[in-house]
Every structure is written in structure tokens, then in C-alpha cells.
Scaffold this active site. Sequence first.
Site, PDB file in Angstrom:
ATOM      1  N   GLN A 181      72.543 -23.011  17.684  1.00  0.00           N
ATOM      2  CA  GLN A 181      73.156 -22.271  18.230  1.00  0.00           C
ATOM      3  C   GLN A 181      74.858 -22.707  18.648  1.00  0.00           C
ATOM      4  O   GLN A 181      75.535 -21.788  19.139  1.00  0.00           O
ATOM      5  CB  GLN A 181      72.781 -21.390  19.279  1.00  0.00           C
ATOM      6  CG  GLN A 181      72.496 -22.014  20.616  1.00  0.00           C
ATOM      7  CD  GLN A 181      71.450 -21.268  21.442  1.00  0.00           C
ATOM      8  OE1 GLN A 181      70.165 -21.089  21.265  1.00  0.00           O
ATOM      9  NE2 GLN A 181      71.730 -20.770  22.444  1.00  0.00           N
ATOM     10  N   MET A 183      67.617 -23.025  28.030  1.00  0.00           N
ATOM     11  CA  MET A 183      68.187 -24.280  27.548  1.00  0.00           C
ATOM     12  C   MET A 183      68.152 -25.287  28.600  1.00  0.00           C
ATOM     13  O   MET A 183      68.635 -26.557  28.545  1.00  0.00           O
ATOM     14  CB  MET A 183      69.366 -24.072  26.858  1.00  0.00           C
ATOM     15  CG  MET A 183      69.441 -23.362  25.857  1.00  0.00           C
ATOM     16  SD  MET A 183      70.839 -23.552  24.417  1.00  0.00           S
ATOM     17  CE  MET A 183      71.992 -23.317  25.485  1.00  0.00           C
ATOM     18  N   LYS A 243      73.030 -11.629  31.506  1.00  0.00           N
ATOM     19  CA  LYS A 243      74.411 -12.285  31.574  1.00  0.00           C
ATOM     20  C   LYS A 243      74.837 -12.510  30.122  1.00  0.00           C
ATOM     21  O   LYS A 243      76.015 -12.249  29.817  1.00  0.00           O
ATOM     22  CB  LYS A 243      74.445 -13.602  32.239  1.00  0.00           C
ATOM     23  CG  LYS A 243      76.141 -14.216  32.057  1.00  0.00           C
ATOM     24  CD  LYS A 243      76.158 -15.406  33.137  1.00  0.00           C
ATOM     25  CE  LYS A 243      75.599 -16.587  32.290  1.00  0.00           C
ATOM     26  NZ  LYS A 243      76.272 -17.099  31.173  1.00  0.00           N
ATOM     27  N   SER A 258      74.574 -22.415  33.661  1.00  0.00           N
ATOM     28  CA  SER A 258      74.817 -24.131  33.506  1.00  0.00           C
ATOM     29  C   SER A 258      75.994 -24.785  33.165  1.00  0.00           C
ATOM     30  O   SER A 258      76.351 -25.731  33.616  1.00  0.00           O
ATOM     31  CB  SER A 258      73.829 -24.545  32.471  1.00  0.00           C
ATOM     32  OG  SER A 258      72.314 -23.945  32.473  1.00  0.00           O
ATOM     33  N   ARG A 259      77.095 -23.780  32.477  1.00  0.00           N
ATOM     34  CA  ARG A 259      78.155 -24.378  32.086  1.00  0.00           C
ATOM     35  C   ARG A 259      79.416 -24.264  33.530  1.00  0.00           C
ATOM     36  O   ARG A 259      80.465 -24.791  33.305  1.00  0.00           O
ATOM     37  CB  ARG A 259      78.880 -23.252  31.027  1.00  0.00           C
ATOM     38  CG  ARG A 259      78.055 -23.736  29.827  1.00  0.00           C
ATOM     39  CD  ARG A 259      78.822 -23.210  28.483  1.00  0.00           C
ATOM     40  NE  ARG A 259      78.662 -23.713  27.166  1.00  0.00           N
ATOM     41  CZ  ARG A 259      77.655 -22.881  26.450  1.00  0.00           C
ATOM     42  NH1 ARG A 259      77.018 -21.772  26.895  1.00  0.00           N
ATOM     43  NH2 ARG A 259      77.168 -23.549  25.294  1.00  0.00           N
ATOM     44  N   VAL A 289      72.244 -13.068  37.946  1.00  0.00           N
ATOM     45  CA  VAL A 289      72.393 -13.657  39.416  1.00  0.00           C
ATOM     46  C   VAL A 289      73.661 -14.194  39.681  1.00  0.00           C
ATOM     47  O   VAL A 289      74.118 -15.143  38.831  1.00  0.00           O
ATOM     48  CB  VAL A 289      70.963 -14.614  39.597  1.00  0.00           C
ATOM     49  CG1 VAL A 289      71.210 -15.359  40.827  1.00  0.00           C
ATOM     50  CG2 VAL A 289      69.739 -13.928  39.392  1.00  0.00           C
ATOM     51  N   MET A 291      75.892 -16.962  37.826  1.00  0.00           N
ATOM     52  CA  MET A 291      75.355 -18.339  37.596  1.00  0.00           C
ATOM     53  C   MET A 291      75.343 -18.707  35.925  1.00  0.00           C
ATOM     54  O   MET A 291      74.923 -17.917  35.245  1.00  0.00           O
ATOM     55  CB  MET A 291      73.808 -18.300  37.917  1.00  0.00           C
ATOM     56  CG  MET A 291      73.570 -18.067  39.619  1.00  0.00           C
ATOM     57  SD  MET A 291      73.779 -19.521  40.435  1.00  0.00           S
ATOM     58  CE  MET A 291      73.433 -18.797  42.213  1.00  0.00           C
ATOM     59  N   HIS A 335      67.888 -18.785  36.443  1.00  0.00           N
ATOM     60  CA  HIS A 335      66.423 -19.354  35.801  1.00  0.00           C
ATOM     61  C   HIS A 335      65.236 -18.762  36.897  1.00  0.00           C
ATOM     62  O   HIS A 335      64.237 -18.437  36.389  1.00  0.00           O
ATOM     63  CB  HIS A 335      66.465 -20.695  35.408  1.00  0.00           C
ATOM     64  CG  HIS A 335      67.398 -21.042  34.276  1.00  0.00           C
ATOM     65  ND1 HIS A 335      68.487 -21.925  34.627  1.00  0.00           N
ATOM     66  CD2 HIS A 335      67.640 -20.853  32.981  1.00  0.00           C
ATOM     67  CE1 HIS A 335      69.091 -21.899  33.594  1.00  0.00           C
ATOM     68  NE2 HIS A 335      68.881 -21.342  32.368  1.00  0.00           N
ATOM     69  N   GLN A 368      73.633 -11.352  23.491  1.00  0.00           N
ATOM     70  CA  GLN A 368      72.285 -11.838  22.877  1.00  0.00           C
ATOM     71  C   GLN A 368      71.102 -10.944  23.212  1.00  0.00           C
ATOM     72  O   GLN A 368      70.136 -10.948  22.303  1.00  0.00           O
ATOM     73  CB  GLN A 368      71.927 -13.206  23.798  1.00  0.00           C
ATOM     74  CG  GLN A 368      70.475 -14.047  23.802  1.00  0.00           C
ATOM     75  CD  GLN A 368      70.700 -15.463  24.555  1.00  0.00           C
ATOM     76  OE1 GLN A 368      71.146 -16.578  23.843  1.00  0.00           O
ATOM     77  NE2 GLN A 368      70.044 -15.462  25.426  1.00  0.00           N
TER      78      GLN A 368
HETATM   79  O1  PAF Z   1      70.112 -18.167  26.712  1.00  0.00           O
HETATM   80  C1  PAF Z   1      69.737 -19.050  26.374  1.00  0.00           C
HETATM   81  O2  PAF Z   1      69.517 -20.117  27.368  1.00  0.00           O
HETATM   82  C2  PAF Z   1      69.643 -19.513  24.974  1.00  0.00           C
HETATM   83  O3  PAF Z   1      70.400 -18.962  24.203  1.00  0.00           O
HETATM   84  C3  PAF Z   1      68.125 -19.157  24.313  1.00  0.00           C
HETATM   85  C4  PAF Z   1      67.725 -17.728  24.655  1.00  0.00           C
HETATM   86  C5  PAF Z   1      67.095 -20.253  25.250  1.00  0.00           C
HETATM   87  C6  PAF Z   1      67.825 -19.677  23.073  1.00  0.00           C
HETATM   88  O4  PAF Z   1      68.093 -20.931  22.801  1.00  0.00           O
END
Ligand code: PAF
Length: 287
Positions: free
Chosen positions: A61, A30, A149, A186-187, A176, A184, A37, A153
Site C-alpha cells: 500500500q 500497521m 480517520k 503514527s505519521r 481520536v 492521532m 489504536h 479506506q
Molecule cells: O489503517 C491501517 O493501519 C492500514 O491501512 C491497514 C488497514 C492495517 C491495512 O494495512
Amino acid sequence: MDIISDPDDMQGRARQWRSHGLKVVLVPTMGFFHPGHRSLMEYGRTIGERLVVSLFVNPAQFGPQEDLERYPRDLDRDVRLARDAGVDCLYTLGAGAMYPPGYQTYVEVESLSQGLCGASRPGHFKGVATVVLKLLNQVSPHVAVFGEKDYQQLMVIRRMAADLDLDTEIVGRPIVREPDGLAMSSRNTYLSPEERAAALCLYRALLAARELVASGARSRENILAAVGQIINAAPGTRIDYVALVDPTTLQEVEAIRGEARLLLAVWLNQTRLIDNTLLSESLLCCV
Ligand code: PAF
């Protein structure tokens, strides 16, 4: 590096690559890239001949009260970072291209999506599974790479790939961490300096659990008590869940036999962070 923003163009490019026998790897994201990443991209680079990174902040989501609007975004910076990481194609599209008017099809991975993050974020995994299936259909990767992490999911996506006979290998990669241990995310950018300091309790709790197990503890009760104590002692924290689960089914276990996964979700005031670690009977060292 190519930037593609249209699903038909992406499918066309993927078809070309496949017709030339090239191994395609997808890293779904995202955006707002961080070293977590980057490590997925670097891994993807080593296992494939064409590396696609998708960047899509998926409205499906996020719940109505969640942080979709304020989710951090910086496309120019992400383009630079993706280029530096040797990405062949950054696939970034808007919500209207992913879910055009009239869109009405969703994927649900039933039982795995229900507890843990699914309990506090109803509909979250339905949104995740749907967008990931769409991305897999658009990019047709041989391999898709996800971070551990978001452990639930990863399990939901693996289950979906197996149940729907998808022709993509789903690979999970290790978490990581910042030098001080915070996973790590983004939030993490939402955290004030005080919250950032308090957020270390997640990592400290995981370390304490690993030390307990390394010194012979096995019972869920003992491990969760120690973890809860560490998190509750940090200022501004509220536990969403702490769970000791079977690593594949995510069902709660009473004791560690073989391997279990310790999963945490903790609120730091308005920010919810998750983290996890593997606990194994053969454990001797740290996270
Ligand atoms: O983990 C994420 O960044 C998101 O949940 C994903 C897998 C890209 C789906 O939008």
C-alpha cells in the site's frame, strides 16, 4: 497474550476459537500504537471474546516514493501496549510471510479507490484491500474494527466486504484526537514542532466548516472556500485535496442535503496528513 507470526498458525488458532463458539474481533494495524489504536482495541475488547490485533506494515500500500522505509516501528513497545489493552493475540508477520515468492493476486475496489487519496496515492487502496482481505481470511473474525480517520479506506473495505460476500462485519470507530484537536496518527511523529503547530489548521478548518453548517451554510463552494482559507494561512501547508462528498459513494456533492463528509488531505512540507468530519443538516455543535 500470544504472539503469532505465521498465517497457518493464525488460521489454526482462529479455527479453534470458532469451533468453541467464541466471537472473534480483529483490529488491523500497521503498529506504532497510539491512543487511537488503543481505543479500537478497547472497543474490540467490549464486543468480542477473542481480540486479535494484526501488526503488519504492508509494502503493497506504499508507492515507490512513499515512506515505507521510515514508517515508525517499535515492536517491543507495541507488544507492551497490546498486552496492557487486553489483546489476546498479536498477529505480526513479515512481508515474506504475507507475500511469499510467486505472489500475484490483488483485489481492486474500482470506483471508490480512484479519487481523493487514491488520486495522489495510485495503487494504495489496491494494497489496502488486498492485505485486509488476506487478514480477514487468516483471522476469520466475526467483526473487524477500523478508525474513521482513514475514511476512504473504511468505505473501500466496506464495499469489498459487501461485494465479495465476506462473513465479517466491518465497523468504523470515531477519530481520536490529541487534546488540541490534531487527529492521532503514527505519521504525526514526522512533524517538527513548527509543523506540529501548523498541523492544527486541519482541525480548525473542520471546526469552522461545522460552525458554518450549524449557522445555516449548505453550499460546497462556501464551505470549501472557508476551509481552504484556514489551511492556506498556516505556514508550510499545501492542500492535496479538500472535498465535500456523499458519505457512502464518496462522490462530490454541491450542497449538504441530509449528510455529507468533509475530507481533507494536507501536506505539511514532506508529511501528508488526513482528517475528516461529518457535516449534517441537523448539526448544532462541534467536531
Ligand atoms: O489503517 C491501517 O493501519 C492500514 O491501512 C491497514 C488497514 C492495517 C491495512 O494495512
